[in-house]
Design an enzyme around this catalytic site. Structure first.
Site, PDB file in Angstrom:
ATOM      1  N   ARG A   1       0.816  -1.234   0.000  1.00 29.79           N
ATOM      2  CA  ARG A   1       0.000   0.000   0.000  1.00 29.79           C
ATOM      3  C   ARG A   1       0.846   1.280   0.000  1.00 29.79           C
ATOM      4  NH1 ARG A   1      -3.274  -3.172   3.474  1.00 29.79           N
ATOM      5  NH2 ARG A   1      -5.091  -3.867   2.307  1.00 29.79           N
TER       6      ARG A   1
ATOM      7  N   LYS B   1       3.256  11.652 -10.866  1.00 28.64           N
ATOM      8  CA  LYS B   1       2.423  10.752 -11.669  1.00 28.64           C
ATOM      9  C   LYS B   1       3.212   9.487 -11.942  1.00 28.64           C
ATOM     10  CE  LYS B   1      -0.748  13.208 -14.700  1.00 28.64           C
ATOM     11  NZ  LYS B   1      -1.036  13.473 -16.119  1.00 28.64           N
TER      12      LYS B   1
ATOM     13  N   GLU C   1       9.833  18.045 -24.214  1.00 24.64           N
ATOM     14  CA  GLU C   1       9.051  18.389 -23.014  1.00 24.64           C
ATOM     15  C   GLU C   1       9.502  19.753 -22.466  1.00 24.64           C
ATOM     16  OE1 GLU C   1       6.390  16.868 -22.062  1.00 24.64           O
ATOM     17  OE2 GLU C   1       6.564  14.694 -22.287  1.00 24.64           O
TER      18      GLU C   1
ATOM     19  N   LYS D   1       6.367  23.364 -14.252  1.00 26.17           N
ATOM     20  CA  LYS D   1       5.604  22.207 -13.770  1.00 26.17           C
ATOM     21  C   LYS D   1       5.255  22.380 -12.292  1.00 26.17           C
ATOM     22  CE  LYS D   1       5.099  17.285 -14.241  1.00 26.17           C
ATOM     23  NZ  LYS D   1       5.533  16.051 -14.853  1.00 26.17           N
TER      24      LYS D   1
ATOM     25  N   GLU E   1      -4.755  16.628 -11.130  1.00 29.44           N
ATOM     26  CA  GLU E   1      -5.243  16.845 -12.487  1.00 29.44           C
ATOM     27  C   GLU E   1      -6.760  16.987 -12.595  1.00 29.44           C
ATOM     28  OE1 GLU E   1      -2.787  14.971 -15.594  1.00 29.44           O
ATOM     29  OE2 GLU E   1      -4.681  14.528 -16.591  1.00 29.44           O
TER      30      GLU E   1
ATOM     31  N   ARG F   1      -3.740  21.176 -14.248  1.00 35.25           N
ATOM     32  CA  ARG F   1      -2.650  20.234 -14.550  1.00 35.25           C
ATOM     33  C   ARG F   1      -2.820  19.618 -15.931  1.00 35.25           C
ATOM     34  NH1 ARG F   1       0.596  15.946 -10.687  1.00 35.25           N
ATOM     35  NH2 ARG F   1       1.956  15.227 -12.347  1.00 35.25           N
TER      36      ARG F   1
ATOM     37  N   ASN G   1      -0.634  18.373 -20.489  1.00 41.68           N
ATOM     38  CA  ASN G   1      -0.865  17.348 -21.514  1.00 41.68           C
ATOM     39  C   ASN G   1      -0.866  17.932 -22.923  1.00 41.68           C
ATOM     40  OD1 ASN G   1      -1.131  15.364 -19.557  1.00 41.68           O
ATOM     41  ND2 ASN G   1      -3.322  15.763 -19.304  1.00 41.68           N
TER      42      ASN G   1
ATOM     43  N   HIS H   1      -0.146  15.840 -25.919  1.00 41.62           N
ATOM     44  CA  HIS H   1      -0.123  14.435 -25.491  1.00 41.62           C
ATOM     45  C   HIS H   1      -1.307  13.613 -26.009  1.00 41.62           C
ATOM     46  CE1 HIS H   1       3.156  15.780 -23.042  1.00 41.62           C
ATOM     47  NE2 HIS H   1       3.342  14.590 -22.524  1.00 41.62           N
TER      48      HIS H   1
ATOM     49  N   HIS I   1       0.231  10.637 -27.612  1.00 39.83           N
ATOM     50  CA  HIS I   1       0.054   9.260 -27.123  1.00 39.83           C
ATOM     51  C   HIS I   1      -0.534   8.374 -28.222  1.00 39.83           C
ATOM     52  CE1 HIS I   1       0.030  10.212 -22.503  1.00 39.83           C
ATOM     53  NE2 HIS I   1       1.228  10.247 -23.042  1.00 39.83           N
TER      54      HIS I   1
ATOM     55  N   HIS J   1       8.440   9.059 -27.071  1.00 37.37           N
ATOM     56  CA  HIS J   1       7.425   9.930 -26.472  1.00 37.37           C
ATOM     57  C   HIS J   1       7.585  11.405 -26.884  1.00 37.37           C
ATOM     58  CE1 HIS J   1       4.636  11.225 -23.320  1.00 37.37           C
ATOM     59  NE2 HIS J   1       5.525  12.146 -23.001  1.00 37.37           N
TER      60      HIS J   1
HETATM   61  N1  LIG Z   1       5.185  10.777 -15.018  1.00 35.13           N
HETATM   62  C1  LIG Z   1       5.180  11.839 -15.794  1.00 35.13           C
HETATM   63  O1  LIG Z   1       4.769  12.942 -15.378  1.00 35.13           O
HETATM   64  C2  LIG Z   1       5.679  11.739 -17.209  1.00 35.13           C
HETATM   65  C3  LIG Z   1       5.852  12.895 -17.979  1.00 35.13           C
HETATM   66  C4  LIG Z   1       6.381  12.764 -19.259  1.00 35.13           C
HETATM   67  C5  LIG Z   1       6.711  11.501 -19.754  1.00 35.13           C
HETATM   68  N2  LIG Z   1       6.513  10.408 -18.973  1.00 35.13           N
HETATM   69  C6  LIG Z   1       6.863   9.076 -19.463  1.00 35.13           C
HETATM   70  O2  LIG Z   1       8.284   9.026 -19.636  1.00 35.13           O
HETATM   71  C7  LIG Z   1       8.570   7.961 -20.551  1.00 35.13           C
HETATM   72  C8  LIG Z   1       9.667   8.396 -21.486  1.00 35.13           C
HETATM   73  O3  LIG Z   1      10.833   8.666 -20.748  1.00 35.13           O
HETATM   74  P1  LIG Z   1      12.274   8.670 -21.433  1.00 35.13           P
HETATM   75  O4  LIG Z   1      12.183   9.360 -22.728  1.00 35.13           O
HETATM   76  O5  LIG Z   1      13.220   9.154 -20.430  1.00 35.13           O
HETATM   77  O6  LIG Z   1      12.482   7.130 -21.813  1.00 35.13           O
HETATM   78  P2  LIG Z   1      13.371   5.956 -21.202  1.00 35.13           P
HETATM   79  O7  LIG Z   1      13.233   5.918 -19.745  1.00 35.13           O
HETATM   80  O8  LIG Z   1      13.007   4.728 -21.944  1.00 35.13           O
HETATM   81  O9  LIG Z   1      14.859   6.363 -21.572  1.00 35.13           O
HETATM   82  C9  LIG Z   1      15.216   6.459 -22.933  1.00 35.13           C
HETATM   83  C10 LIG Z   1      16.483   5.648 -23.245  1.00 35.13           C
HETATM   84  O10 LIG Z   1      17.598   6.327 -22.701  1.00 35.13           O
HETATM   85  C11 LIG Z   1      18.435   5.400 -22.018  1.00 35.13           C
HETATM   86  N3  LIG Z   1      19.115   6.165 -20.973  1.00 35.13           N
HETATM   87  C12 LIG Z   1      18.580   6.653 -19.839  1.00 35.13           C
HETATM   88  N4  LIG Z   1      19.478   7.439 -19.217  1.00 35.13           N
HETATM   89  C13 LIG Z   1      20.605   7.408 -19.941  1.00 35.13           C
HETATM   90  C14 LIG Z   1      21.870   8.036 -19.841  1.00 35.13           C
HETATM   91  N5  LIG Z   1      22.139   8.915 -18.868  1.00 35.13           N
HETATM   92  N6  LIG Z   1      22.792   7.772 -20.780  1.00 35.13           N
HETATM   93  C15 LIG Z   1      22.518   6.936 -21.815  1.00 35.13           C
HETATM   94  N7  LIG Z   1      21.327   6.339 -21.989  1.00 35.13           N
HETATM   95  C16 LIG Z   1      20.383   6.580 -21.071  1.00 35.13           C
HETATM   96  C17 LIG Z   1      17.508   4.326 -21.534  1.00 35.13           C
HETATM   97  O11 LIG Z   1      18.184   3.111 -21.338  1.00 35.13           O
HETATM   98  C18 LIG Z   1      16.489   4.247 -22.667  1.00 35.13           C
HETATM   99  O12 LIG Z   1      16.965   3.375 -23.664  1.00 35.13           O
HETATM  100  C19 LIG Z   1       7.266   7.621 -21.235  1.00 35.13           C
HETATM  101  O13 LIG Z   1       6.794   6.393 -20.763  1.00 35.13           O
HETATM  102  C20 LIG Z   1       6.325   8.728 -20.812  1.00 35.13           C
HETATM  103  O14 LIG Z   1       4.973   8.305 -20.762  1.00 35.13           O
HETATM  104  C21 LIG Z   1       6.014  10.500 -17.713  1.00 35.13           C
END
Ligand SMILES: NC(=O)c1ccc[n+]([C@@H]2O[C@H](COP(=O)([O-])OP(=O)(O)OC[C@H]3O[C@@H](n4cnc5c(N)ncnc54)[C@H](O)[C@@H]3O)[C@@H](O)[C@H]2O)c1
Length: 365
Positions: free
Chosen positions: A134, A156, A198, A229, A239, A243, A247, A250, A254, A266
């Site tokens: 939990r 999130k 972003e 943010k 949200e 908030r 998006n 998005h 998405h 993304h």
């Molecule tokens: N929670 C939220 O508020 C929020 C907001 C925006 C996006 N997201 C989510 O974030 C995700 C995308 O995140 P992302 O783009 O970071 O993707 P990711 O976490 O898959 O990272 C992208 C790639 O970079 C590599 N990597 C990470 N750090 C590295 C580093 N320092 N050096 C070399 N390689 C590295 C990883 O291995 C991966 O292959 C999506 O799922 C999206 O929905 C969430």
């Protein structure tokens, strides 16, 4: 060191400075001390589970990297959970496997998770932290630009299901965020552009001065994106209203991700989503200042591959499955004027036409 405090239901700090990965344990031990408060000094140390994908593990998640050695030297019992890189790992199956790993290693309510990696890791590990027993604490150590500037902030969490992105998720605030822009030196150009989308989004939503500081260096741009943010999530943590502005891009983004079977990253999908939305909104005369031209300038300045081979019908169908709509209406976030976005409700039945008008304009037809 830049310290930004997020005042949500649970307040926490974001620490931003080059080199912080090496000293992370020092900061973590101030928030979640190695021996829990109230326990005898000779009792078992607190456990932490570093969650990271294989790539990040090799770079920063194993000995002799000072992050790991620092945690051990600080007195934590450290476990490392490694998953395959990529969006496909952001699944209930991986979350369940991670929770199983925590159980096998006898994690209790006061032990914690460290999400070391990009947005996939933060969303997945944060989700597991929120449901295991939990809810247990977690710390975000973002290593991508996207995660530093956006996803590690705001609490999130989530995983994807066959029905779409983030269909299962929670609001679960981290105990601390440690952002070390030096970690971005190992990111390839595609991933930098992915995250920059972003940052650019934050500029269109709340602060156009972000566009001026990008050329000064990423830490300044990251700090400004976090500020945008911060203001929004403090006003509307769960949200219910403003908030949703975060998006922007998005809904279509998405849908592009889903239709491409998550082969389009993304940030690239969001950039395309922002542009198509702006084109369609401009055509309907929604924006006080037509904004598609501004977004196209950002796309051109950084040579984004704005691209989708999906049809408007495919994208509308995917967006309808997305959770950002209620009954027969969907909220469209559109750019109203530089640095401001606004929302409009659109009947779901009109969504395909809306997307089609953006696609047609983008293709110069
Ligand atoms: N929670 C939220 O508020 C929020 C907001 C925006 C996006 N997201 C989510 O974030 C995700 C995308 O995140 P992302 O783009 O970071 O993707 P990711 O976490 O898959 O990272 C992208 C790639 O970079 C590599 N990597 C990470 N750090 C590295 C580093 N320092 N050096 C070399 N390689 C590295 C990883 O291995 C991966 O292959 C999506 O799922 C999206 O929905 C969430």
């Amino acid at each position: 060191m830049e310290t930004i405090t997020i005042h949500t239901s649970k307040a926490y700090e974001i620490l931003l400075e080059e080199g912080l990965l090496a000293t992370a344990a020092e900061h973590i031990s101030k928030v979640l001390p190695p021996v829990e408060d109230g326990r005898a000094a000779n009792s078992a140390p607190r456990k932490c589970c570093v969650v990271c994908d294989k790539t990040v593990c090799q770079l920063y998640g194993q000995k002799p990297h000072p992050l790991l050695t620092g945690l051990l030297e600080a007195g934590y019992t450290v476990h490392v959970y490694v998953f395959n890189p990529g969006e496909k790992s952001k699944s209930l199956r991986t979350a369940e496997d991670l929770c199983g790993f925590l159980s096998e290693n006898h994690f209790g309510r006061n032990d914690f998770i460290i999400a070391l990696g990009g947005g996939v890791c933060g969303d997945l590990a944060g989700f597991a932290a929120s449901i295991y027993m939990r809810g247990i604490p977690y710390i975000q150590i973002p290593t991508t630009l996207l995660a530093m500037a956006d996803s590690s902030v705001g609490g999130k969490t989530g995983v994807n299901t066959d029905a779409g992105k983030n269909m299962l998720g929670t609001f679960w605030q981290p105990s601390l965020v440690i952002a070390d822009p030096k970690a971005l030196e190992t990111l390839n150009k595609t991933e930098l552009l992915n995250g920059l989308a972003e940052v650019i989004k934050a500029g269109f939503i709340g602060d156009t001065s972000i566009f001026d500081v990008i050329s000064e260096g990423l830490p300044a741009a990251i700090a400004k994106a976090i500020q945008v943010k911060k203001e929004i999530v403090e006003e509307d943590e769960r949200e219910g209203g403003s908030r949703r502005l975060l998006n922007f891009g998005h809904t279509i983004g998405h849908a592009i991700e889903k239709c491409s079977n998550y082969t389009i990253p993304h940030g690239f999908a969001v950039m395309t989503g922002m542009y198509l939305t702006a084109l369609a909104a401009d055509e309907r005369g929604w924006s006080r200042t037509p904004m598609a031209g501004f977004i196209k300038s950002a796309i051109d300045a950084f040579a984004y591959p704005v691209y989708t081979d999906c049809t408007a019908a495919d994208l509308a169908a995917a967006a309808k499955d997305d959770k950002k709509h209620e009954a027969d209406r969907i909220t469209i976030i559109y750019p109203d004027q530089p640095g401001t976005c606004a929302m409009k409700e659109l009947p779901i039945s009109d969504l395909e036409v809306f997307i089609a008008s953006g696609l047609t304009k983008a293709q110069g037809r």
